[in-house]
Design a protein around this motif. Structure first.
Motif, PDB file in Angstrom:
ATOM      1  N   PHE A 147       0.837  -1.204   0.000  1.00 40.84           N
ATOM      2  CA  PHE A 147       0.000   0.000   0.000  1.00 40.84           C
ATOM      3  C   PHE A 147       0.874   1.258   0.000  1.00 40.84           C
ATOM      4  O   PHE A 147       0.629   2.200  -0.744  1.00 40.84           O
TER       5      PHE A 147
ATOM      6  N   SER B 119      -6.227   0.007  -8.003  1.00 42.11           N
ATOM      7  CA  SER B 119      -6.084  -1.127  -7.092  1.00 42.11           C
ATOM      8  C   SER B 119      -7.453  -1.646  -6.697  1.00 42.11           C
ATOM      9  O   SER B 119      -8.420  -0.878  -6.636  1.00 42.11           O
TER      10      SER B 119
ATOM     11  N   ILE C 116      -9.130  -3.178  -1.398  1.00 45.89           N
ATOM     12  CA  ILE C 116      -8.268  -2.553  -0.377  1.00 45.89           C
ATOM     13  C   ILE C 116      -8.995  -2.587   0.971  1.00 45.89           C
ATOM     14  O   ILE C 116     -10.112  -2.072   1.094  1.00 45.89           O
ATOM     15  N   TRP C 117      -8.353  -3.192   1.946  1.00 43.75           N
ATOM     16  CA  TRP C 117      -8.928  -3.310   3.292  1.00 43.75           C
ATOM     17  C   TRP C 117      -8.751  -1.991   4.036  1.00 43.75           C
ATOM     18  O   TRP C 117      -7.647  -1.433   4.058  1.00 43.75           O
TER      19      TRP C 117
ATOM     20  N   PHE D  19     -10.778   5.431   4.568  1.00 45.70           N
ATOM     21  CA  PHE D  19      -9.594   5.615   3.723  1.00 45.70           C
ATOM     22  C   PHE D  19      -8.864   6.902   4.127  1.00 45.70           C
ATOM     23  O   PHE D  19      -7.631   6.920   4.234  1.00 45.70           O
TER      24      PHE D  19
END
Ligand code: SF4
Length: 218
Positions: free
Chosen positions: A76, A90, A93-94, A142
């Motif tokens: 990341f 991407s 994404i966690w 995020f």
């Protein structure tokens, strides 16, 4: 003695740093009918997934397989750095926010030198309040993860299995305040400080997975 109420026992909920942390996908259930969360996660009623849910999972898996065929593995932080000079894409994404008590997997992120576009894939092309809340919660988590990176964040909804973005907005102060307000309500629900409210819409009840178990069915 503290007057603060304790978080009730809720299936699927984790307590992280004293805050109830729930999957962002629950906001979809919340938008459909808040009371369905009570039936599924407090009362523990188990019902089969709907046909739409099963189809959605299969399409999701196919998209993931297609993406993995052409993708390059990276970290990341490497992506964050590289995206300051070139466009990147991407998937899966966690994200987690311990502050607001949410976690989940973002379907896709477009990272560019100017902005991040957080994309949630949905069946159809109608931006329901529940789906908007879901993608705004991904943006909030995020934002917490990227810390001091001041690039703009946009929220977008895309028709699953296509390139069609059918809704998007800037994740600005107003959007952030709105989603925080809802997340604060979720915390009050988990603590039993406010009751779960059933929908008044009989059409939702007719299609609801829990309608055989619900005392408020219209
Ligand atoms: S039957 Fe209706 S009121 Fe009950 S949980 Fe389902 S949608 Fe909500």
């Amino acid at each position: 003695m503290s007057n603060e109420k304790k978080i009730m026992k809720v299936k699927g909920l984790q307590i992280i740093n004293g805050v109830a942390n729930f999957p962002i996908s629950w906001l979809n259930k919340h938008g459909y009918c808040e009371y369905s969360i009570y039936l599924e996660h407090h009362k523990g009623i188990i019902v089969s997934p709907t046909k739409e849910m099963t189809i959605g999972s299969k399409i999701h898996e196919k998209l993931e397989d297609d993406f993995n065929e052409d993708s390059i593995e990276t970290t990341f932080s490497e992506m964050m750095e590289l995206s300051k000079s070139e466009d990147l894409l991407s998937r899966e994404i966690w994200v987690i926010s311990t502050k607001y008590g949410i976690h989940g997997l973002i379907d896709e992120i477009w990272m560019t030198p100017d902005e991040f576009i957080i994309i949630d894939d949905k069946p159809g092309h109608i931006a329901y309040t529940s789906t908007i809340n879901q993608v705004l919660a991904y943006c909030l988590a995020f934002k917490e993860i990227i810390g001091n990176d001041k690039r703009k964040i946009r929220a977008a909804l895309r028709t699953r299995g296509t390139d069609e973005i059918f809704w998007n907005i800037d994740f600005d102060d107003k959007a952030e305040k709105n989603i925080i307000k809802l997340l604060n309500r979720m915390q009050r629900l988990f603590k039993g400080e406010t009751p779960y409210i059933p929908t008044n819409n009989p059409r939702k009840c007719a299609k609801c997975r829990f309608n055989n178990y619900c005392e408020y069915k219209k």
